[in-house]
Design a protein around this motif. Structure first.
Motif, PDB file in Angstrom:
ATOM      1  N   TYR A 197      29.439  26.029 -19.421  1.00 41.03           N
ATOM      2  CA  TYR A 197      29.388  25.973 -17.960  1.00 41.03           C
ATOM      3  C   TYR A 197      28.507  27.074 -17.366  1.00 41.03           C
ATOM      4  O   TYR A 197      27.948  26.925 -16.279  1.00 41.03           O
ATOM      5  N   ALA A 198      28.351  28.160 -18.113  1.00 44.83           N
ATOM      6  CA  ALA A 198      27.514  29.276 -17.657  1.00 44.83           C
ATOM      7  C   ALA A 198      26.033  29.030 -17.923  1.00 44.83           C
ATOM      8  O   ALA A 198      25.184  29.858 -17.562  1.00 44.83           O
ATOM      9  N   GLY A 199      25.717  27.910 -18.569  1.00 45.61           N
ATOM     10  CA  GLY A 199      24.322  27.589 -18.860  1.00 45.61           C
ATOM     11  C   GLY A 199      23.827  28.127 -20.181  1.00 45.61           C
ATOM     12  O   GLY A 199      22.631  28.068 -20.471  1.00 45.61           O
ATOM     13  N   THR A 200      24.730  28.615 -21.016  1.00 47.09           N
ATOM     14  CA  THR A 200      24.368  29.150 -22.328  1.00 47.09           C
ATOM     15  C   THR A 200      24.437  28.049 -23.379  1.00 47.09           C
ATOM     16  O   THR A 200      25.423  27.309 -23.446  1.00 47.09           O
ATOM     17  N   THR A 201      23.392  27.943 -24.174  1.00 43.06           N
ATOM     18  CA  THR A 201      23.414  27.010 -25.299  1.00 43.06           C
ATOM     19  C   THR A 201      23.961  27.730 -26.527  1.00 43.06           C
ATOM     20  O   THR A 201      23.424  28.761 -26.943  1.00 43.06           O
ATOM     21  N   LEU A 202      25.029  27.192 -27.070  1.00 44.46           N
ATOM     22  CA  LEU A 202      25.666  27.767 -28.248  1.00 44.46           C
ATOM     23  C   LEU A 202      25.300  26.924 -29.465  1.00 44.46           C
ATOM     24  O   LEU A 202      25.724  25.771 -29.584  1.00 44.46           O
ATOM     25  N   SER A 203      24.507  27.480 -30.349  1.00 45.03           N
ATOM     26  CA  SER A 203      24.173  26.805 -31.605  1.00 45.03           C
ATOM     27  C   SER A 203      25.165  27.277 -32.657  1.00 45.03           C
ATOM     28  O   SER A 203      25.306  28.490 -32.883  1.00 45.03           O
ATOM     29  N   LEU A 204      25.835  26.344 -33.287  1.00 46.38           N
ATOM     30  CA  LEU A 204      26.907  26.748 -34.193  1.00 46.38           C
ATOM     31  C   LEU A 204      27.045  25.802 -35.374  1.00 46.38           C
ATOM     32  O   LEU A 204      26.596  24.657 -35.340  1.00 46.38           O
ATOM     33  N   LEU A 205      27.692  26.325 -36.394  1.00 47.10           N
ATOM     34  CA  LEU A 205      28.066  25.550 -37.572  1.00 47.10           C
ATOM     35  C   LEU A 205      29.569  25.653 -37.722  1.00 47.10           C
ATOM     36  O   LEU A 205      30.130  26.756 -37.670  1.00 47.10           O
ATOM     37  N   ILE A 206      30.221  24.503 -37.886  1.00 45.24           N
ATOM     38  CA  ILE A 206      31.664  24.475 -38.123  1.00 45.24           C
ATOM     39  C   ILE A 206      31.912  24.084 -39.568  1.00 45.24           C
ATOM     40  O   ILE A 206      31.419  23.053 -40.029  1.00 45.24           O
ATOM     41  N   ASN A 207      32.622  24.899 -40.284  1.00 39.45           N
ATOM     42  CA  ASN A 207      33.059  24.570 -41.645  1.00 39.45           C
ATOM     43  C   ASN A 207      34.568  24.429 -41.651  1.00 39.45           C
ATOM     44  O   ASN A 207      35.281  25.248 -41.051  1.00 39.45           O
ATOM     45  N   ARG A 208      35.038  23.425 -42.330  1.00 40.44           N
ATOM     46  CA  ARG A 208      36.478  23.155 -42.355  1.00 40.44           C
ATOM     47  C   ARG A 208      36.897  22.900 -43.797  1.00 40.44           C
ATOM     48  O   ARG A 208      36.438  21.946 -44.444  1.00 40.44           O
ATOM     49  N   ASP A 209      37.748  23.767 -44.322  1.00 40.23           N
ATOM     50  CA  ASP A 209      38.288  23.627 -45.673  1.00 40.23           C
ATOM     51  C   ASP A 209      39.759  23.231 -45.580  1.00 40.23           C
ATOM     52  O   ASP A 209      40.554  23.917 -44.928  1.00 40.23           O
ATOM     53  N   ILE A 210      40.102  22.129 -46.234  1.00 43.47           N
ATOM     54  CA  ILE A 210      41.457  21.585 -46.178  1.00 43.47           C
ATOM     55  C   ILE A 210      41.997  21.531 -47.600  1.00 43.47           C
ATOM     56  O   ILE A 210      41.367  20.970 -48.494  1.00 43.47           O
ATOM     57  N   GLU A 211      43.173  22.101 -47.817  1.00 46.40           N
ATOM     58  CA  GLU A 211      43.685  22.236 -49.178  1.00 46.40           C
ATOM     59  C   GLU A 211      45.166  21.930 -49.244  1.00 46.40           C
ATOM     60  O   GLU A 211      45.947  22.360 -48.380  1.00 46.40           O
ATOM     61  N   MET A 212      45.562  21.179 -50.272  1.00 46.18           N
ATOM     62  CA  MET A 212      46.980  20.940 -50.531  1.00 46.18           C
ATOM     63  C   MET A 212      47.645  22.228 -51.007  1.00 46.18           C
ATOM     64  O   MET A 212      47.053  23.014 -51.744  1.00 46.18           O
ATOM     65  N   LEU A 213      48.892  22.423 -50.592  1.00 47.42           N
ATOM     66  CA  LEU A 213      49.664  23.572 -51.039  1.00 47.42           C
ATOM     67  C   LEU A 213      50.783  23.107 -51.963  1.00 47.42           C
ATOM     68  O   LEU A 213      51.407  22.067 -51.738  1.00 47.42           O
ATOM     69  N   VAL A 245      61.636  25.814 -52.647  1.00 46.37           N
ATOM     70  CA  VAL A 245      61.988  24.454 -52.252  1.00 46.37           C
ATOM     71  C   VAL A 245      62.921  23.854 -53.285  1.00 46.37           C
ATOM     72  O   VAL A 245      62.547  23.663 -54.444  1.00 46.37           O
ATOM     73  N   ASP A 246      64.145  23.553 -52.881  1.00 47.81           N
ATOM     74  CA  ASP A 246      65.155  22.988 -53.767  1.00 47.81           C
ATOM     75  C   ASP A 246      64.789  21.563 -54.168  1.00 47.81           C
ATOM     76  O   ASP A 246      64.096  20.845 -53.432  1.00 47.81           O
ATOM     77  N   SER A 247      65.276  21.133 -55.315  1.00 43.44           N
ATOM     78  CA  SER A 247      64.989  19.778 -55.798  1.00 43.44           C
ATOM     79  C   SER A 247      65.592  18.700 -54.896  1.00 43.44           C
ATOM     80  O   SER A 247      65.202  17.533 -54.958  1.00 43.44           O
ATOM     81  N   LYS A 248      66.543  19.091 -54.045  1.00 46.25           N
ATOM     82  CA  LYS A 248      67.142  18.144 -53.112  1.00 46.25           C
ATOM     83  C   LYS A 248      66.274  17.903 -51.883  1.00 46.25           C
ATOM     84  O   LYS A 248      66.618  17.075 -51.036  1.00 46.25           O
ATOM     85  N   VAL A 249      65.182  18.641 -51.796  1.00 47.79           N
ATOM     86  CA  VAL A 249      64.299  18.545 -50.638  1.00 47.79           C
ATOM     87  C   VAL A 249      62.925  18.049 -51.066  1.00 47.79           C
ATOM     88  O   VAL A 249      62.361  18.522 -52.056  1.00 47.79           O
ATOM     89  N   LYS A 250      62.398  17.088 -50.343  1.00 43.60           N
ATOM     90  CA  LYS A 250      61.022  16.638 -50.542  1.00 43.60           C
ATOM     91  C   LYS A 250      60.144  17.346 -49.530  1.00 43.60           C
ATOM     92  O   LYS A 250      60.554  17.568 -48.385  1.00 43.60           O
ATOM     93  N   SER A 251      58.913  17.682 -49.936  1.00 42.74           N
ATOM     94  CA  SER A 251      58.059  18.446 -49.036  1.00 42.74           C
ATOM     95  C   SER A 251      56.585  18.102 -49.245  1.00 42.74           C
ATOM     96  O   SER A 251      56.192  17.588 -50.289  1.00 42.74           O
ATOM     97  N   VAL A 252      55.814  18.390 -48.228  1.00 45.99           N
ATOM     98  CA  VAL A 252      54.363  18.319 -48.309  1.00 45.99           C
ATOM     99  C   VAL A 252      53.829  19.459 -47.456  1.00 45.99           C
ATOM    100  O   VAL A 252      54.398  19.797 -46.412  1.00 45.99           O
ATOM    101  N   ALA A 253      52.742  20.063 -47.912  1.00 47.16           N
ATOM    102  CA  ALA A 253      52.165  21.186 -47.184  1.00 47.16           C
ATOM    103  C   ALA A 253      50.660  21.231 -47.405  1.00 47.16           C
ATOM    104  O   ALA A 253      50.174  20.892 -48.483  1.00 47.16           O
ATOM    105  N   PHE A 254      49.946  21.637 -46.376  1.00 53.05           N
ATOM    106  CA  PHE A 254      48.495  21.790 -46.498  1.00 53.05           C
ATOM    107  C   PHE A 254      48.023  22.928 -45.611  1.00 53.05           C
ATOM    108  O   PHE A 254      48.699  23.343 -44.660  1.00 53.05           O
TER     109      PHE A 254
END
Length: 410
Positions: free
Chosen positions: A169-185, A198-207
């Motif tokens: 909005y200020a009239g500045t051009t922002l040149s940028l690179l976005i990197n996104r790393d996604i990983e299972m935990l 995490v107990d065996s009685k519990v199912k889970s997913v995490a990233f």
């Protein structure tokens, strides 16, 4: 989702568009052998729209769907394979709209990326000199409808990138690179981050996601030119017994801003002893925000109907500068929130985009010189199964029992 109290018009227009869109996607999806609401159903749907990537835990029960075409989103996840509950919210109708919406294309996504600030003197959503109203509001294409580059992927990790040139909005051009790393935990990662087994009685997913901004231009981003920030928004499907939990640090002054879309009714929010509770059932539209000095590095949610405990962990820095995202220029642009929570609900005309609810984290302002980088870390954990074990996890992480969470709004 806008953080601005004046954006009801935006949501109304988006909801109207959604209501008018072709019903064909859901009809086609009936061909899936999996029931609606399962991970398999959503995977079948998304495979028809994109060459999606599925990341898996070691035993295969935990899975997430990553999309290069749809801006590097994690669309959804499961803790129990294809037949397990699909945790992310997906807006099926948007995919087959006849043309792109010029303002925003709401595909949904359990972990989607935006860039801020949305409003204010250095907004990335309004052209210089335009009035900050819905007609002039446009989500940057790089985080709205353009495809991203898949840099690499394995069964456990995907790396994506996107280059963009944005005019603020200020009239500045922002040149940028976005990197996104996604990983299972895995279990060891969960223990390291949350301090729990995490107990065996519990199912889970995490990233875990790490998003990095690089200034690829030849000028520094500062308080005169303006600077962007990284914004993770997690969209989930609610139930009538869904309650968001935001732990906070005690101290003087306001705990949270609770009037972004009009004041949240008192019967839907409680703050006491370092715990904020917010009813997130998708039936009443409201949003809250908390500054970094108040926020801890964690928030969560418990769905008592489906017995799902969700935890998100993210970077915060109370000494850093955060950006104000309101659709106005008469407020300090360098005072803003580090964490937000949103509950969807019907607008005055009874239309509704969702229902869904959101947990959001925001990075500090990226005051970067050319070639400098800023990273923001954000992790999502889902647990379901034995209620006593879930209660133990809630107490150790969020500092509150499931019983107290559920009793808050009875």
């Amino acid at each position: 989702m806008s953080v601005v109290k004046y954006s009801s018009i935006m949501l109304a227009a988006l909801c109207l568009t959604a209501c008018q869109q072709n019903k064909a996607p859901e009809q086609k999806q009936a061909e899936s052998p999996y029931a609606k609401g399962t991970f398999g159903y959503d995977l079948d749907f998304l495979k028809k729209k994109d060459s999606v990537i599925v990341l898996n835990s070691k035993d295969g029960s935990g899975q997430i769907i990553v999309s290069p075409k749809y801006q590097g989103k994690v669309f959804t996840s499961t803790a129990d394979g294809a037949n397990g509950k699909s945790f992310g919210w997906i807006n099926y109708k948007t995919f087959d709209q006849p043309k792109l919406d010029e303002h925003m294309n709401a595909y949904g996504g359990e972990d989607r990326l935006w860039l801020g600030p949305e409003g204010g003197k250095f907004s990335l959503f309004f052209k210089p000199g335009t009035k900050m109203e819905f007609a002039n509001w446009h989500t940057p294409a790089a985080v709205d409808n353009e495809s991203w580059k898949l840099v690499s992927h394995t069964d456990k990790k995907a790396s994506l990138s996107k280059s963009a040139s944005l005019l603020n909005y200020a009239g500045t051009t922002l040149s940028l690179l976005i990197n996104r790393d996604i990983e299972m935990l895995e279990a060891a990662d969960v223990k390291k981050t949350l301090g729990i087994d995490v107990d065996s009685k519990v199912k889970s997913v995490a990233f875990h996601t790490t998003t990095t901004l690089t200034n690829t231009g030849d000028k520094a981003w500062d308080k005169q030119t303006g600077a962007p920030c990284i914004w993770n928004l997690d969209m989930f499907s609610p139930s009538s017994k869904t309650i968001t939990v935001v732990p906070y640090n005690d101290g003087p002054g306001k705990i949270a801003t609770t009037d972004y879309f009009g004041e949240i009714p008192k019967e839907r929010i409680k703050m006491n002893n370092g715990i904020l509770l917010f009813k997130a059932d998708g039936k009443s539209r409201g949003k809250l925000g908390m500054q970094a000095a108040r926020a801890k590095t964690m928030a969560g949610n418990y769905d008592g109907e489906n017995n799902v405990l969700t935890i998100v962990v993210f970077d915060t820095d109370p000494k850093a500068t955060y950006l104000n995202q309101e659709w106005r220029t008469d407020r300090d642009p360098f005072v803003g929130d580090a964490v937000n929570a949103y509950n969807d609900g019907p607008l005055t005309d009874k239309t509704q985009m969702g229902p869904f609810f959101e947990l959001e984290s925001v990075s500090s302002a990226a005051f970067l010189k050319p070639n400098e980088k800023l990273s923001h870390n954000h992790s999502v954990f889902h647990f379901t199964g034995d209620k006593e074990e879930l209660n133990t996890i809630a107490l150790k992480t969020l500092g509150i029992s499931l019983q107290d969470i559920q009793a808050a709004f009875k």
